[in-house]
Motif scaffolding. Structure first.
Motif, PDB file in Angstrom:
ATOM      1  N   SER A  97       0.550  -1.598  -0.019  1.00  0.00           N
ATOM      2  CA  SER A  97      -0.162   0.574  -0.069  1.00  0.00           C
ATOM      3  C   SER A  97       1.139   0.839   0.011  1.00  0.00           C
ATOM      4  CB  SER A  97      -0.882  -0.044   0.970  1.00  0.00           C
ATOM      5  OG  SER A  97      -0.275   0.013   2.473  1.00  0.00           O
ATOM      6  N   ILE A  98       2.292   1.062   0.558  1.00  0.00           N
ATOM      7  CA  ILE A  98       3.180   2.378   0.210  1.00  0.00           C
ATOM      8  C   ILE A  98       2.768   3.103  -0.970  1.00  0.00           C
ATOM      9  CG2 ILE A  98       5.684   2.708   0.545  1.00  0.00           C
ATOM     10  CD1 ILE A  98       5.895   1.923   2.614  1.00  0.00           C
ATOM     11  N   GLY A 101       0.921   5.880  -2.192  1.00  0.00           N
ATOM     12  CA  GLY A 101       1.343   7.201  -2.319  1.00  0.00           C
ATOM     13  C   GLY A 101       2.628   7.682  -2.882  1.00  0.00           C
ATOM     14  N   PHE A 181      -1.363   7.417   2.749  1.00  0.00           N
ATOM     15  CA  PHE A 181       0.075   6.991   1.756  1.00  0.00           C
ATOM     16  C   PHE A 181      -0.497   8.203   0.484  1.00  0.00           C
ATOM     17  CE2 PHE A 181       0.230   3.227   4.375  1.00  0.00           C
ATOM     18  CZ  PHE A 181       1.365   3.533   4.901  1.00  0.00           C
ATOM     19  N   LEU A 184      -0.256  11.399   2.180  1.00  0.00           N
ATOM     20  CA  LEU A 184       1.293  11.214   2.038  1.00  0.00           C
ATOM     21  C   LEU A 184       2.055  11.673   1.145  1.00  0.00           C
ATOM     22  CD1 LEU A 184       3.264  10.680   4.217  1.00  0.00           C
ATOM     23  CD2 LEU A 184       3.896   8.910   4.109  1.00  0.00           C
ATOM     24  N   VAL A 194       8.679   9.932   0.501  1.00  0.00           N
ATOM     25  CA  VAL A 194       7.080   9.109   0.701  1.00  0.00           C
ATOM     26  C   VAL A 194       7.486   7.420   1.136  1.00  0.00           C
ATOM     27  CG1 VAL A 194       4.897   8.176  -0.221  1.00  0.00           C
ATOM     28  CG2 VAL A 194       5.333  10.268  -0.706  1.00  0.00           C
ATOM     29  N   GLY A 198       6.674   6.496   4.893  1.00  0.00           N
ATOM     30  CA  GLY A 198       5.616   5.148   4.541  1.00  0.00           C
ATOM     31  C   GLY A 198       6.004   3.907   5.685  1.00  0.00           C
TER      32      GLY A 198
END
Ligand SMILES: Nc1ncnc2c1ncn2[C@@H]1O[C@H](COP(=O)(O)OP(=O)(O)O)[C@@H](O)[C@H]1O
Ligand SMILES: [Mg+2]
Lengths: 277, 331
Positions: A97-98, A101, A181, A184, A194, A198
């Protein structure tokens, strides 16, 4: 010179006179979001090295932890795998999922977003589309973990149905968490910021959880923290789904955090996206 | 103030600052539908800021603007339905193929998938990109990228097209191609607002030109009017030896007491005359000083000289340093 006037004629032929274009286009929420989802998939296709991360990391973690800790923690790798695999699924999706962002941040700084934002496109479509693309990524990485698990002897009580329900729950959870994110990505100056920030969020969330070890062995204060960690709640729900013992209440607990996050973050993200840069 | 919806662009007193430093300080524009309008100015003049304000990407601090009668602040959706923007920096997706870029935009503009594909093919053929259709844009040359960028802006032909420095950094051949494309678009009735640092480009393409300098418009008119406003007679000298240019300039300044424009070509200098009868004495004096000119011409000023006359500094400072200091010395 001849070539030039030929190109002028060719262009003339495909440019419709301004007046004959019919009604000018309007934004369409679903179609616009799907178009951006398609774009996200094309990007994955053209940048397979991103998928590499998504594939290699979970495989590595599954194999490594199972054989490294299996005997010590659960008597045998096989027994431990039944406990670990739902946790690894959650960890994988969290790590993936990082990228929400990361990709948004890379994207929004480019000239093409000036084009999109000067078009009659549904405002949230680029973000929603990116999430559709992310869902594809979550699904791919989850399926890889499941496949590896099955090959190593993972046997969920609830069978295929359990796996599918788990994937759905994971995806919902990740989409909710993903908004953090997204924000972010909209705030950070560079993609690497990020990534750094993250990881700072993700590391404690994934490691101070029940992914690897039964919290019963932990000191009381740590148990308390692990108990309320949304990641733990999700892992528990997935374990229960796989075991066929899940309750609606458990699913509700698991989805509470992402629901709250989405409620807070969606309006904020849209505001940030709409602001001028 | 009345809004004239027959105008493609009507802007009044547009102003914008970034963190306290003004980028635009009150810009008025009137752009007739179907024309090519040129915003001409050096780097940092405020061209991109103007375009971004008009294309609803920035909000003005003061003033207002209407695109085809729609207010850019209050009716941005209506504005966006009628414009396209080809930004100064690639406004296409580098990671996608040229074809997928066009299909994506077709979808966002309401085409069905099949129609979007047909349209993409049609545009790739017309813009001479058919061979590169299936390659990622990051492999394209500068000229190809620009052509795709413009094609992307006409997937659906807009009423008003913004082209921000469409030929900066292109080789002469690619520049020529882009010029033909711009002319073709204008012939079809699309209004084009074009920004450029090239005086020749504005002269070649634009029906009207606004000269932008430090956030304001310092002159406006047709290319002919702009040239006329500076005066008709300009003496342009091409020296045999570039090393003699400083001496020649000092000599002319001494004789006429007027600023001398040093052109990008190291051998060329130009000066405004109040009448053609001033030319002969200069040539005479130069000959006596042993300064040899290969060519001299008496004519109307180029836009380069127009810019120099209007702003007191060159548009494209080739040897900016020496020129600026020379100016200070003779002011
Ligand atoms: N986003 C921004 N933030 C801060 N300053 C900006 C920004 N955009 C433009 N500027 C400044 O505004 C002035 C005008 O810039 P710009 O409109 O890009 O000029 P041009 O396009 O004519 O080169 C410049 O001094 C530039 O540094
Ligand atoms: Mg610019």
């Amino acid at each position: 010179m001849n070539g030039d006037s030929a190109s002028r004629r060719a262009v003339m032929a495909v440019v419709r006179p301004a007046t004959s274009g019919g009604e000018p286009p309007r934004s369409r929420p679903v179609a616009d979001s799907v178009a951006f989802g398609w774009r996200a998939l094309l990007k994955i296709k053209h940048m397979p090295e991103q998928l590499f991360d998504v594939i290699v990391t979970p495989v590595m973690f599954t194999v490594m932890f199972t054989y490294l800790f299996g005997s010590a923690l659960a008597g045998s790798p096989h027994v431990y795998l039944q406990f670990l695999l739902p946790g690894i699924l959650v960890q994988t999706v969290m790590f993936t999922s990082i990228y929400t962002g990361f990709t948004l941040n890379t994207d929004f700084s480019k000239g093409i977003f000036d084009r999109f934002r000067s078009m009659p496109v549904w405002r949230p479509a680029p973000i929603v589309g990116a999430m559709l693309g992310d869902s594809a990524r979550y699904t791919v990485s989850s399926l890889i973990v499941v496949a590896i698990g099955l090959a190593m002897g993972f046997r969920p009580e609830s069978g295929l149905a359990g796996i599918l329900w788990s994937l759905l729950l994971l995806d919902l959870f990740a989409i909710g968490i993903g908004w953090v994110f997204t924000i972010l990505g909209l705030l950070a100056r560079t993609p690497s910021t990020v990534m750094t920030l993250g990881w700072l969020v993700l590391m404690p969330l994934t490691f101070v959880s029940n992914i690897y070890v039964d919290p019963a062995t932990m000191p009381g204060w740590l148990q308390a923290i692990v108990g309320v960690n949304p990641v733990s709640l999700l892992v528990t729900a997935i374990r229960d789904i796989m075991a066929g013992t899940v309750t609606a209440e458990m699913v509700g607990f698991a989805l509470a955090a992402p629901a709250v996050i989405a409620t807070v973050c969606v309006p904020l993200a849209l505001r940030l996206y709409g602001r001028e840069r | 103030m009345t809004v004239d919806s027959s105008l493609a662009i009507q802007a009044d007193g547009l102003a914008k600052s970034f963190r306290g430093s003004p980028a635009l300080a009150g810009v008025d524009l009137r752009v007739r539908q179907g024309s090519i309008y040129g915003l001409l100015g050096p780097n940092g003049a405020g061209k991109t800021t103007t375009v971004r304000l008009l294309a609803t990407l920035l909000r003005p601090d003061a003033g207002n603007a209407h695109i085809l009668g729609y207010d850019v602040v209050r009716e941005p959706e209506e504005v966006r339905r009628r414009i396209s923007l080809t930004g100064q920096f690639a406004s296409v997706d580098e990671d996608l193929t040229g074809r997928d870029n066009l299909i994506l935009l077709g979808r966002l503009l309401g085409f069905r998938w099949s129609a979007a594909r047909v349209r993409a093919t049609e545009l790739l053929d017309a813009f001479d990109l058919a061979e590169a259709a299936k390659r990622q844009v990051k492999t394209y040359s500068g000229g190809m990228r620009r052509r795709l960028d413009i094609a992307a802006s006409v997937v659906r032909t807009p009423d008003l097209l913004f082209l921000d420095e469409p030929t900066t950094g292109l080789d002469p051949r690619s520049r020529g191609q882009v010029w033909q494309i711009v002319r073709a678009l204008a012939d079809s009735g699309t209004t084009v607002l074009l920004t450029t640092q090239y005086l020749e480009e504005a002269d070649q393409l634009a029906d009207r030109i606004a000269v932008v300098d430090r956030g304001t418009i310092i002159a406006e008119g047709t290319p002919t009017e702009l040239k006329a406003s500076v005066g008709r007679d300009v003496l342009r000298l091409t020296l045999r030896d570039a090393g003699q240019r400083e001496t020649a300039r000092d000599l002319i300044v001494g004789q006429l007491g007027r600023r001398v424009h040093l052109e990008a070509d190291q051998r060329v200098l130009a000066v405004q005359l109040s009448g053609s009868d001033e030319a002969l004495p200069i040539l005479d004096a130069m000959a006596r000083a042993g300064l040899r000119a290969d060519e001299f011409a008496l004519g109307t000023p180029s836009l380069d000289e127009v810019f120099f006359a209007l702003t007191g500094h060159p548009a494209e400072p080739a040897d900016g340093e020496s020129e600026e200091s020379a100016l200070e010395a003779h002011r």
